[in-house]
Design an enzyme around this catalytic site. Structure first.
Site, short mmCIF file in Angstrom:
data_model
loop_
_atom_site.label_atom_id
_atom_site.label_comp_id
_atom_site.label_asym_id
_atom_site.label_seq_id
_atom_site.Cartn_x
_atom_site.Cartn_y
_atom_site.Cartn_z
N GLY A 34 0.83 -1.20 0.00
CA GLY A 34 0.00 0.00 0.00
C GLY A 34 0.86 1.25 0.00
N GLN A 39 3.07 9.99 0.62
CA GLN A 39 4.40 9.36 0.66
C GLN A 39 5.25 9.69 -0.55
OE1 GLN A 39 2.59 5.33 1.84
NE2 GLN A 39 4.62 5.27 2.77
N CYS A 88 6.68 0.07 6.53
CA CYS A 88 6.21 1.21 5.75
C CYS A 88 7.33 1.65 4.83
CB CYS A 88 5.84 2.33 6.71
SG CYS A 88 5.29 3.84 5.90
N LEU A 89 6.98 1.98 3.58
CA LEU A 89 8.01 2.42 2.64
C LEU A 89 8.68 3.72 3.10
CD1 LEU A 89 6.27 1.66 -0.77
CD2 LEU A 89 7.87 0.25 0.53
N HIS A 134 -3.50 1.25 7.94
CA HIS A 134 -2.17 1.86 7.85
C HIS A 134 -2.19 3.02 6.83
CE1 HIS A 134 2.40 1.41 7.55
NE2 HIS A 134 2.10 2.20 6.55
N GLU A 135 -2.75 2.76 5.66
CA GLU A 135 -2.75 3.79 4.60
C GLU A 135 -3.67 4.95 4.95
OE1 GLU A 135 -0.37 3.61 2.66
OE2 GLU A 135 0.08 1.51 3.04
N HIS A 143 -2.03 7.48 7.11
CA HIS A 143 -1.15 8.42 6.39
C HIS A 143 -1.90 9.67 5.95
CE1 HIS A 143 2.74 6.48 5.98
NE2 HIS A 143 2.22 5.36 5.51
ZN ZN Z 1 3.12 3.51 5.37
#
Ligand code: ZN
Length: 158
Positions: free
Chosen positions: A46, A51, A91-92, A133-134, A137
């Site tokens: 995701g 991001q 997480c990226l 999670h997304e 953000h």
């Molecule tokens: Zn993330």
């Protein structure tokens, strides 16, 4: 093709609230395509627009192994959640790390698709975790705020 750069923890933008999308434009379609490029390049499940530095309420997810469940969620909102699951999350924007986070085990999310049509998605387990999670953000939150214990070095898994 150059990939958009992923913003990492410490970058102020990750703590900002993303704005509602009012209409889909060619620029946003390009953004969405670019987001999938980043997601697949990094073997993530995701990614939120913030991001890659764009404060719009857009997330892309694909929890499949073979990139067959491409989903775009615009202005997503959680309608229902229940249960609890505790597991490792990465997480990226927090490269090389992971941590234990407790999330709902089930969520139902309403969102607009790429054609700005309203849709709903229900998810359990990995999908529920990914959606939560997304969505965090989009409100300027990262999973590190919710980690139980310490962040640890990741094996590879996102
Ligand atoms: Zn993330």
């Amino acid at each position: 093709m150059a990939l958009r750069q992923v913003r990492v923890l410490g970058d102020d933008i990750l703590s900002k609230r993303s704005k509602e999308v009012k209409e889909i434009t060619p620029r946003l379609r390009e953004l969405i395509d670019d987001m999938f490029d980043v997601l697949y390049d990094s073997n993530g499940v995701g990614l939120a627009a913030v991001q890659v530095g764009v404060l719009k309420r857009i997330i892309v997810i694909d929890i499949s192994e073979d990139h067959s469940e491409r989903r775009v969620l615009i202005n997503p909102r959680i309608l229902e959640s229940s249960g609890e699951q505790t597991g490792m999350e990465g997480c990226l924007s927090v490269p090389g790390k992971q941590g234990q986070v407790t999330r709902p085990n089930y969520v139902k999310v309403v969102y607009l698709d790429e054609n700005m049509e309203e849709q709903e998605i229900e998810g359990n387990e990995v999908l529920a975790r990914c959606l939560c999670h997304e969505l965090d953000h989009l409100d300027g939150h990262t999973y590190v705020e919710k980690v139980e214990g310490e962040l640890v070095d990741a094996e590879q898994e996102e």
